[in-house]
Design an enzyme around this catalytic site. Structure first.
Site, PDB file in Angstrom:
ATOM      1  N   HIS A  33       0.648  -1.296   0.035  1.00 23.45           N
ATOM      2  CA  HIS A  33       0.002   0.006  -0.011  1.00 23.45           C
ATOM      3  C   HIS A  33       0.988   1.267   0.037  1.00 23.45           C
ATOM      4  O   HIS A  33       0.888   1.946   1.117  1.00 23.45           O
ATOM      5  CB  HIS A  33      -0.847   0.093   1.281  1.00 23.45           C
ATOM      6  CG  HIS A  33      -2.082   0.694   1.060  1.00 23.45           C
ATOM      7  ND1 HIS A  33      -2.129   2.258   1.289  1.00 23.45           N
ATOM      8  CD2 HIS A  33      -3.617   0.419   1.179  1.00 23.45           C
ATOM      9  CE1 HIS A  33      -3.264   2.721   1.091  1.00 23.45           C
ATOM     10  NE2 HIS A  33      -4.396   1.663   1.134  1.00 23.45           N
TER      11      HIS A  33
ATOM     12  N   GLU B 180      -0.541   1.266  -5.548  1.00 23.61           N
ATOM     13  CA  GLU B 180      -0.486  -0.356  -4.759  1.00 23.61           C
ATOM     14  C   GLU B 180      -0.568  -1.363  -5.478  1.00 23.61           C
ATOM     15  O   GLU B 180      -1.698  -1.910  -5.702  1.00 23.61           O
ATOM     16  CB  GLU B 180      -1.710  -0.067  -3.684  1.00 23.61           C
ATOM     17  CG  GLU B 180      -2.016   1.262  -2.979  1.00 23.61           C
ATOM     18  CD  GLU B 180      -3.167   1.547  -2.384  1.00 23.61           C
ATOM     19  OE1 GLU B 180      -3.968   0.428  -2.358  1.00 23.61           O
ATOM     20  OE2 GLU B 180      -3.676   2.538  -2.170  1.00 23.61           O
TER      21      GLU B 180
END
Ligand code: TA6
Length: 325
Positions: free
Chosen positions: A192, A299
């Site tokens: 992330h 991500e």
């Protein structure tokens, strides 16, 4: 002590060895910092094995970290590179093994073990400068190191090895998931990454055109992108499954100049997220509130479906973020 004739003198330093990367622990052992002789550095919180800083040789920060990010292990870090495992997003409703887990799973809120470091040297280009030095940091998380609660919520034996490799112009992060149980389990993995940008309104993203994606802000969510690069002008929360999967590079440009190139290994999806004003205001740990202008989440993940690992199986996924010079 009786002196010994012909005792070799201690080697002050191996003669001729080029300056080496350094790896240091913080005084409270909560974080590890690696620095290359050329000045690039990376700082990792053992909590979540979260990269909280990546700087180039000039000390310019490449990742965005909220000034209100909790770095004391009380909450997932708002920024840097949080790790998502074994579920991406809000878990599916029961009955599913991940239903009772928190959003994005437990990897980013568990304390990982530092397993060690290694350095490597690319062969020097003939007749030009020194070889490229890189340093690799390994971190581990297994069932035994989980909280009792997390173990009860997701009753599988697993092992994670997270490796970070810092070179003068790249940061590679790779996650290996191993099923140590006697039964299969399903999982998802995502890196992330909060990239730092100077001005989101000057950013465009290439590599996501002609691609199916799920727009989490629309209904139906299933959409297909056109031929133009993506720009961010409002809250954006999209899961792209690029046409050629992990082999499609994603480039973040500022004013048309490439700033980051993200390449993937075995991570077929790319999530693009920017909370914009309203969502940023609603997150207590997102500061400054106009920080959405200086960040973009790109991500890489394997989140389009579930990876089923049979006992003894392993899954590996990686990203390399390159900084074009
Ligand atoms: O990766 C995008 C996303 O799933 C968004 O929907 C938003 O929830 C973001 O992650 C941040 O999630 P967090 O749990 O860290 O607040």
């Amino acid at each position: 002590m009786v002196g010994r004739a012909n005792k070799p003198s201690a080697l002050a330093a191996t003669p001729g060895l080029a300056p080496q990367p350094t790896v240091t622990f913080s005084p409270d052992n909560s974080r590890v910092t690696a620095e290359l002789p050329t000045g690039e550095s990376v700082e990792v919180l053992l909590y979540g094995a979260t990269v909280i800083s990546w700087k180039d040789s000039k000390g310019d920060e490449k990742l965005w970290l909220s000034s209100a990010a909790k770095l004391d292990g009380t909450k997932a870090v708002r920024g840097g590179i949080p790790l998502v495992f074994p579920v991406f997003g809000p878990p599916p409703p029961a009955p599913h093994p991940t239903s009772t887990l928190p959003q994005h799973g437990f990897a980013r809120t568990s304390v990982w073990e530092f397993l060690g470091k290694s350095t490597s040297e690319s062969t020097p280009a003939t007749g030009e400068g020194a070889a490229d030095l890189s340093v690799k940091l390994d971190f581990g998380l297994s069932t035994a190191s989980l909280s009792a609660e997390a173990q009860s919520l997701w009753p599988y034996k697993f092992n994670l090895i997270y490796s970070l490799t810092l070179s003068p112009s790249t940061l590679t992060t790779s996650l290996v998931v191993t099923n140590d149980d006697d039964k299969p389990f399903d999982s998802q993995v995502l890196l992330h990454t909060y990239l730092r940008v100077n001005d989101i309104t000057s950013v465009s993203i290439s590599g996501l055109s002609n691609s199916p994606y799920l727009d989490k802000l629309l209904s139906p969510q299933a959409q297909t992108s056109g031929t133009s690069d993506l720009t961010i002008t409002a809250e954006t929360d999209r899961v792209y499954s690029t046409p050629n999967g992990a082999s499609d590079a994603v480039t973040v440009l500022e004013n048309g100049k490439p700033r980051f190139v993200v390449t993937r290994d075995n991570l077929a999806q790319v999530v693009v997220w920017n909370p914009w004003t309203e969502k940023a205001s609603g997150m207590g740990d997102f500061e400054p509130k106009d920080g959405y202008k200086n960040m973009l989440c790109v991500e890489p993940g394997a989140v389009g479906t579930w990876q089923t690992l049979e006992p003894g199986d392993a899954f590996e996924g990686a990203q390399t973020i390159s900084i074009p010079n």
